[in-house]
Design an enzyme around this catalytic site. Structure first.
Site, mmCIF file in Angstrom:
data_model
loop_
_atom_site.group_PDB
_atom_site.id
_atom_site.type_symbol
_atom_site.label_atom_id
_atom_site.label_comp_id
_atom_site.label_asym_id
_atom_site.label_seq_id
_atom_site.Cartn_x
_atom_site.Cartn_y
_atom_site.Cartn_z
ATOM 1 N N LYS A 75 8.490 -20.948 2.208
ATOM 2 C CA LYS A 75 7.248 -20.374 1.646
ATOM 3 C C LYS A 75 7.500 -19.971 0.205
ATOM 4 O O LYS A 75 8.583 -19.440 -0.110
ATOM 5 C CB LYS A 75 6.836 -19.164 2.494
ATOM 6 C CG LYS A 75 5.468 -18.583 2.116
ATOM 7 C CD LYS A 75 5.083 -17.438 3.045
ATOM 8 C CE LYS A 75 3.719 -16.859 2.726
ATOM 9 N NZ LYS A 75 3.337 -15.751 3.623
ATOM 10 N N SER A 150 -1.213 -16.102 5.830
ATOM 11 C CA SER A 150 -1.072 -16.680 4.514
ATOM 12 C C SER A 150 -0.037 -17.806 4.426
ATOM 13 O O SER A 150 -0.034 -18.543 3.443
ATOM 14 C CB SER A 150 -0.676 -15.581 3.522
ATOM 15 O OG SER A 150 0.603 -15.066 3.859
ATOM 16 N N SER A 174 0.916 -13.269 9.133
ATOM 17 C CA SER A 174 0.956 -14.511 8.355
ATOM 18 C C SER A 174 1.905 -15.589 8.845
ATOM 19 O O SER A 174 1.895 -16.690 8.315
ATOM 20 C CB SER A 174 1.291 -14.204 6.900
ATOM 21 O OG SER A 174 0.139 -13.788 6.257
HETATM 22 N N1 GLN Z 1 -3.983 -11.808 6.682
HETATM 23 C C1 GLN Z 1 -3.332 -10.565 6.409
HETATM 24 C C2 GLN Z 1 -3.667 -10.134 5.000
HETATM 25 O O1 GLN Z 1 -4.441 -10.763 4.407
HETATM 26 C C3 GLN Z 1 -1.863 -10.706 6.636
HETATM 27 C C4 GLN Z 1 -1.162 -11.350 5.521
HETATM 28 C C5 GLN Z 1 0.319 -11.475 5.755
HETATM 29 O O2 GLN Z 1 0.829 -11.289 6.860
HETATM 30 N N2 GLN Z 1 1.027 -11.766 4.675
HETATM 31 O O3 GLN Z 1 -3.174 -9.182 4.501
#
Ligand code: GLN
Length: 504
Positions: A75, A150, A174
């Protein structure tokens, strides 16, 4: 041979028998990426053959190079020395990491292949990988759907055979949420189990690095490598290192008969997609037949988790992202343009040029969702509001954690759906942040409590979109969590449709 459809274990056998060279492996995966990634957009950076070879540490002794020449995608918020780490943002579009993250160092000791850096929501903020400066990522099961986020790029790269493994980060889901929506395995280890050194910080008390793979055994092999204490991360915890893959090798029939699983009633509420509920409960029924004890449990503060997270995460993000100011890292606004603008001349402030530089750098360098989080976070931390918002959220966080600790006195694991629905349409929630935030309702509590969690595929809905089953376990019980995941996987034997050219 289609190398990309093999498991890590199968590929390793061929490498050990010297039936494959690293060049053949690299070419095969780069070909696969060239074939499908123009449609999927899972990668921000794909390394060329020379770069991939230059990143292999050939000095490592054979016995410890456990995943020798096995492909990984990383990532793009995890630093690999000498390569770009963009975080999916214009702010870091040209940022070259000066050092390796600890997880990268560990993988280098294992002689893996790094194929490239995967696409993500900007600074890991999002649930659909639509906020990346480098364009949206498509779900390989259906190109009109979001892949989750994400870490959408990592999930898609694994699902489509562009790589065997990918690393992601999980702050509120995410890893598990995109894994569920793309039909792969995604694990978020206990907070403190894997070093965060070299992971670009989003919300430091929640962030954790974890793994995507196409099956549980492969996942456990990558976990064998990345877990462990790191003195460079002050939140890393010095617990005994475990051999997850060998614990699966030695699993016996007594295991299932000795465990108790809880179904938290707050995770099977009305409003979740019928097929999601049905497939998760079908898996539970199989466990029940195999001798697992199953009981309903309650986590009464679950309803406050999303609100709590959306105070704590933006508050920490607003502080972490203060460093992107045009001075230390990344993007800086054009100073010639600022001179021409002369916007703050009227203030007659000797610092106005500097303040304008900050202001324009951040205005131009960050996207809308990142700005929204910075504003929420700054507000929640401001004088006069701190106790009412941030302070209160921390208290509720403790109550949510206590719910889990209480329930784990009665059961060994919790089983829940990973997401309330399968993958939604691209563009359908991007203008409605609240709707988007609610898609993480089942993954967020685990991060607030620092627990380990995993999502494994458990079936498809009527449109052939994958469904994920989430297992949550007590702190540092990754070994048992992987063992249970493996048992469920072996029973369900989920297979993708062979007609979809984007899938393995
Ligand atoms: N979807 C969540 C957010 O927008 C989690 C994001 C993540 O785990 N990096 O914060």
């Amino acid at each position: 041979m289609k190398l990309y459809s093999l498991s890590a274990k199968e590929l390793m056998l061929l490498i050990r028998k010297k039936e494959l060279t690293k060049e053949e492996i690299i070419t095969s995966f780069l070909d696969r990426i060239a074939d499908v990634d123009k449609d999927l957009n899972a990668f921000i950076t794909v390394f060329d053959k020379e770069k991939i070879i230059s990143l292999i540490n050939e000095t490592v002794e054979e016995e410890i190079s456990l995943l020798k020449y096995i492909p990984f995608a990383i990532k793009d918020n995890i630093c690999i020395q000498g390569t770009r780490t963009s975080c999916g943002s214009k702010m870091l579009e040209n940022y070259i990491s000066p050092y390796d993250a600890t997880v990268i160092k560990l993988l280098k000791q294992s002689k893996v292949l790094f194929l490239g850096k995967t696409n993500m929501d900007e600074f890991a903020m999002g649930s659909s990988t639509e906020t990346s400066y480098f364009g949206k990522v498509k779900n390989p099961h259906n190109l009109t759907k979001i892949p989750g986020g994400s870490s959408g790029g990592s999930a898609v790269a694994v699902a489509s055979g562009e790589t065997i493994f990918a690393l992601g980060s999980d702050t509120g889901g995410s890893i598990r949420q995109p894994a569920a929506l793309c039909g792969v395995v995604g694990i978020k280890p206990t907070y403190g189990r894997v070093s965060r050194y070299g992971l670009v910080a989003f919300a430091s008390s929640l962030d954790q690095v974890g793994v995507f793979a196409r099956n549980v055994y492969d996942t456990s092999m990558a976990m064998d490598i990345i877990c462990g204490y790191d003195e460079k991360d002050s939140t890393s915890i010095d617990v005994k290192k475990e051999k997850y893959s060998s614990s699966i090798d030695t699993l016996d029939e007594q295991f299932l008969k000795s465990i108790k699983v809880g179904l938290p009633k707050e995770y099977f509420i009305s409003g979740i997609q019928d097929e999601v509920k049905q497939k998760v409960l079908f898996a539970v029924k199989i466990l029940d037949k195999l001798g697992v004890k199953v009981e309903e449990v309650s986590l009464p503060h679950t309803e406050y988790a999303v609100a709590t997270y959306y105070l704590i995460a933006p508050a920490e993000a607003s502080s972490n992202l203060a460093r992107y100011d045009g001075v230390k890292y990344g993007y800086k606004t054009d100073s010639e343009k600022l001179k021409k603008l002369k916007i703050d001349e009227k203030d007659n402030n000797e610092y106005s040029a500097l303040i304008d530089m900050y202001r324009y750098t951040r205005r131009e360098g960050f996207g809308d969702e990142v700005k929204r989080r910075i504003m929420i976070g700054t507000y929640a931390l401001s004088k006069g509001y701190y106790d009412a918002y941030y302070g209160k959220a921390q208290k509720v966080r403790n109550l949510i954690t206590k719910d889990f600790l209480d329930v784990f006195k009665k059961v060994d694991f919790l089983i829940t759906p990973t997401t309330p629905t399968t993958a939604f349409d691209l563009g359908s929630k991007i203008d409605n942040p609240l709707q988007m935030y609610l898609s993480d309702i089942f993954t967020i509590p685990c991060n607030l409590a620092g627990l380990p969690g995993i999502s494994i595929p458990c079936g498809f809905d009527n449109d052939q979109l994958p469904i994920g089953l989430q297992i949550l376990a007590p702190h540092f019980k990754e070994k048992q969590m992987l063992q249970l995941s493996y048992c469920i996987e072996q029973e369900l034997k989920i297979k993708n449709s062979s007609e979809n050219k984007y899938l393995v």
